[in-house]
Design a protein around this motif. Sequence first.
Motif, mmCIF file in Angstrom:
data_model
loop_
_atom_site.group_PDB
_atom_site.id
_atom_site.type_symbol
_atom_site.label_atom_id
_atom_site.label_comp_id
_atom_site.label_asym_id
_atom_site.label_seq_id
_atom_site.Cartn_x
_atom_site.Cartn_y
_atom_site.Cartn_z
ATOM 1 N N VAL A 247 -23.456 47.760 -14.753
ATOM 2 C CA VAL A 247 -23.207 46.685 -13.784
ATOM 3 C C VAL A 247 -24.139 46.840 -12.579
ATOM 4 N N ILE A 266 -23.120 38.620 -19.869
ATOM 5 C CA ILE A 266 -21.795 38.815 -19.286
ATOM 6 C C ILE A 266 -20.762 39.090 -20.383
ATOM 7 N N ILE A 267 -20.831 38.310 -21.475
ATOM 8 C CA ILE A 267 -19.884 38.487 -22.584
ATOM 9 C C ILE A 267 -20.083 39.853 -23.244
ATOM 10 N N SER A 269 -21.507 42.546 -22.008
ATOM 11 C CA SER A 269 -21.142 43.614 -21.071
ATOM 12 C C SER A 269 -19.629 43.780 -21.018
ATOM 13 N N SER A 270 -18.913 42.655 -20.946
ATOM 14 C CA SER A 270 -17.456 42.709 -20.876
ATOM 15 C C SER A 270 -16.858 43.354 -22.118
ATOM 16 N N PHE A 274 -15.260 47.034 -21.516
ATOM 17 C CA PHE A 274 -13.808 47.000 -21.679
ATOM 18 C C PHE A 274 -13.393 47.788 -22.919
#
Length: 286
Positions: A247, A266-267, A269-270, A274
């Motif tokens: 990040v 973003i997807i 990375s999430s 997570f």
Amino acid sequence: MYKSVLLSLVAMVAFAANSLFCRLALKEGAIDPASFTTIRLASGGLALLLIISFSHGSQLKSVFNLDKSTALQGGALLAYALFFSIAYIGMATGTGALVLFGSVQITMLLIAYLKGERFSLLQWLGFGMALGGIICLLLPGADAPSVLPAVSMIVAGIAWGVYTLLGKGVSAPVSQTGKNFLFASLVVVPLMLGTLLFNYQQVTWQGSLYATLSGVFASGCGYAIWYSVLPRLKVTLASTLQLSVPVIATFMGWLFLNESVSTLMIIASSLTLFGVAIVISARKTH
């Protein structure tokens, strides 16, 4: 405790800065990967020698006692640093950090599984999410990096995961890291000389500066800070803190290199971060 967490975040910023400095140096061809790696390792090793001499003076002499374990750890360190540099010829800062971080964590989790650790259903779900995030990021498309940088960063992540496991539990981590940097520097020098001789690659002062900053501050000082606070942190907290590195690197790439942050990034990375967080948090109950 708050001081330890604050110093840990400083170390995470340093780790993310490695991605920024490498991308800055290689994006415009200011230096070649072999030369960047050599200068980074040599300057990082020198910084660690100075840190050891001032804070662990009694251990300074042992740094020059290179043994079999140093060869293994130093070889893994060299593989990480070299493939890391090769990858950033054609990879965005945040993308590279995410692929690296994801590969490191997946490597360490797989090795733990092969050594007998068994995952719960929740952990397998998290592992699948993390792996899916990396795969999603590397699928062919406008945002996907080319094959060579992607494979190089995955290899770098595997090497760093192995390096981390090889160094787990060493009695003097800072001095051992200095030994590893020294060994890796000695091995990579011929590669740098060969690159300069046969490829006539120009090494500019800007490229050398970024490599030195990467070595002294982002690597040498960053590792010294991290290893100084690591014994005071719970394993779960230490692992979770490292989730911040991709990040931070993405933000640095956006701020200093004007790199865009896509929806896919973003997807991916999430999913990856997570997923790893789920595995890490679930492990403390086993």
